[in-house]
Every structure is written in structure tokens, then in C-alpha cells.
Design a protein around this motif. Structure first.
Motif, PDB file in Angstrom:
ATOM      1  N   CYS A  73       1.067  -1.548   0.348  1.00  0.00           N
ATOM      2  CA  CYS A  73      -0.020   0.604   0.041  1.00  0.00           C
ATOM      3  C   CYS A  73       0.500   0.844   0.345  1.00  0.00           C
ATOM      4  O   CYS A  73       2.149   1.170   0.810  1.00  0.00           O
ATOM      5  CB  CYS A  73      -1.075   0.043   1.164  1.00  0.00           C
ATOM      6  N   VAL A  74       0.056   2.703  -0.079  1.00  0.00           N
ATOM      7  CA  VAL A  74       0.918   3.832  -0.008  1.00  0.00           C
ATOM      8  C   VAL A  74       0.043   4.794   0.912  1.00  0.00           C
ATOM      9  O   VAL A  74      -0.980   4.501   1.256  1.00  0.00           O
ATOM     10  CB  VAL A  74       0.610   4.409  -1.714  1.00  0.00           C
ATOM     11  N   PHE A  75       0.835   5.314   1.455  1.00  0.00           N
ATOM     12  CA  PHE A  75       0.277   5.868   2.882  1.00  0.00           C
ATOM     13  C   PHE A  75       1.285   7.626   2.088  1.00  0.00           C
ATOM     14  O   PHE A  75       1.408   7.915   1.752  1.00  0.00           O
ATOM     15  CB  PHE A  75       1.524   5.702   3.971  1.00  0.00           C
ATOM     16  N   PHE A  76      -0.564   8.094   2.389  1.00  0.00           N
ATOM     17  CA  PHE A  76       0.238   9.513   2.065  1.00  0.00           C
ATOM     18  C   PHE A  76      -1.000  10.466   3.164  1.00  0.00           C
ATOM     19  O   PHE A  76      -2.102   9.809   3.850  1.00  0.00           O
ATOM     20  CB  PHE A  76      -0.196  10.003   0.597  1.00  0.00           C
ATOM     21  N   VAL A  77      -0.416  11.824   3.278  1.00  0.00           N
ATOM     22  CA  VAL A  77      -0.709  12.986   3.664  1.00  0.00           C
ATOM     23  C   VAL A  77      -1.015  13.979   3.033  1.00  0.00           C
ATOM     24  O   VAL A  77       0.148  14.751   2.828  1.00  0.00           O
ATOM     25  CB  VAL A  77      -0.100  13.445   5.084  1.00  0.00           C
ATOM     26  N   ALA A  78      -1.807  14.530   2.705  1.00  0.00           N
ATOM     27  CA  ALA A  78      -2.660  15.750   1.867  1.00  0.00           C
ATOM     28  C   ALA A  78      -2.904  16.270   2.229  1.00  0.00           C
ATOM     29  O   ALA A  78      -4.004  16.039   3.466  1.00  0.00           O
ATOM     30  CB  ALA A  78      -3.310  15.362   0.792  1.00  0.00           C
ATOM     31  N   ARG A  79      -3.016  17.766   2.141  1.00  0.00           N
ATOM     32  CA  ARG A  79      -3.254  19.058   2.892  1.00  0.00           C
ATOM     33  C   ARG A  79      -4.532  19.669   1.626  1.00  0.00           C
ATOM     34  O   ARG A  79      -3.555  20.033   0.239  1.00  0.00           O
ATOM     35  CB  ARG A  79      -2.742  19.843   3.644  1.00  0.00           C
ATOM     36  N   LYS A  80      -5.893  20.149   2.029  1.00  0.00           N
ATOM     37  CA  LYS A  80      -6.299  21.210   1.073  1.00  0.00           C
ATOM     38  C   LYS A  80      -5.820  22.351   1.383  1.00  0.00           C
ATOM     39  O   LYS A  80      -5.733  22.946   1.476  1.00  0.00           O
ATOM     40  CB  LYS A  80      -7.798  21.174   0.980  1.00  0.00           C
ATOM     41  N   ILE A  81      -5.479  23.104  -0.053  1.00  0.00           N
ATOM     42  CA  ILE A  81      -5.190  24.515  -0.294  1.00  0.00           C
ATOM     43  C   ILE A  81      -6.155  25.238  -0.438  1.00  0.00           C
ATOM     44  O   ILE A  81      -7.265  24.917  -1.282  1.00  0.00           O
ATOM     45  CB  ILE A  81      -4.191  24.467  -1.401  1.00  0.00           C
TER      46      ILE A  81
END
Length: 122
Positions: free
Chosen positions: A113-121
């Protein structure tokens, strides 16, 4: 991805870990009783002749997209996330994750799997 974007406040975090399998809601799922011969093997084609009339009748009213899934690479998924208005803060690859298992048998399904954290701009 657009729905997640609209659900988050500006600066909100989108955190995910899992296989890169994006699919419609489970309305069209193939159940064990839906298989014409009662079981599948590695060469069975779920969309083909192995599905019995019961499944076809249960799903004939659905948009055919409910019976499909789309598998993107991480690079494609990452580009979609960024294009939707997120910035990637963290990403980690090849995390071995147990998807299903049966304690009474030796069958186990694992995904890298891929783990990611993204922030809404804003």
C-alpha cells in the motif's frame, strides 16, 4: 477526490493508507452465490460467463460502472490529488497491509500500500 476536497475545510488533511483501488459503491459486488459454478479459480473471468442469472438480474438496473473498478499507479493518483487542489505533505510506499484473512484457513490477501497525507490548499 473532488468530494473529499469539498468536505474538508481549507488546510484540512486527507490521510489515506491502502491499495490504489478506486471503485464504485458495493452495489454490484459479486457474492459467492452469484457464481455459476459456485466457485472461482485464478483463470475465472468475473465479468464473463461465470456469473449466473441471479447476479445479472440483481444488478441489471445499475449503471455498468458499478461493476467496474479503476486501478491507477501512485504517480497517476498523486497527480490527480494535486490537480484537485491538495499538496502532498507525506508519502510512503510498499507498506505491506493485510486486506482479508480467514483464521480457519491459510488464505490471506496482502497489498503493498501507499500511505499519504495531503493538505487542502485554500
Amino acid at each position: 477526490l473532488i468530494t473529499i476536497y469539498h468536505m474538508l475545510e481549507n488546510g484540512g488533511l486527507f490521510v489515506s493508507i491502502g491499495p490504489l483501488m478506486w471503485h464504485w459503491s458495493g452495489h454490484g459486488a459479486v457474492l459467492p452465490d452469484d457464481l455459476a459454478n459456485g466457485s472461482m479459480n485464478e483463470t475465472s473471468n468475473v465479468q464473463g460467463d461465470f456469473i449466473n442469472a441471479k447476479h445479472k438480474q440483481r444488478t441489471e438496473h445499475l449503471d455498468q460502472r458499478y461493476l467496474q473498478s479503476v486501478d491507477f499507479t501512485w504517480e497517476e493518483t498523486r497527480a490527480l490529488i494535486v490537480n484537485c487542489g491538495f499538496e502532498i505533505l507525506e508519502e510512503e510506499f510498499d507498506i505491506r497491509t493485510r486486506y482479508t484473512s480467514d483464521a480457519m484457513s491459510m488464505k490471506k490477501v496482502d497489498y503493498d500500500c501507499v500511505f499519504f497525507v495531503a493538505r487542502k490548499i485554500a
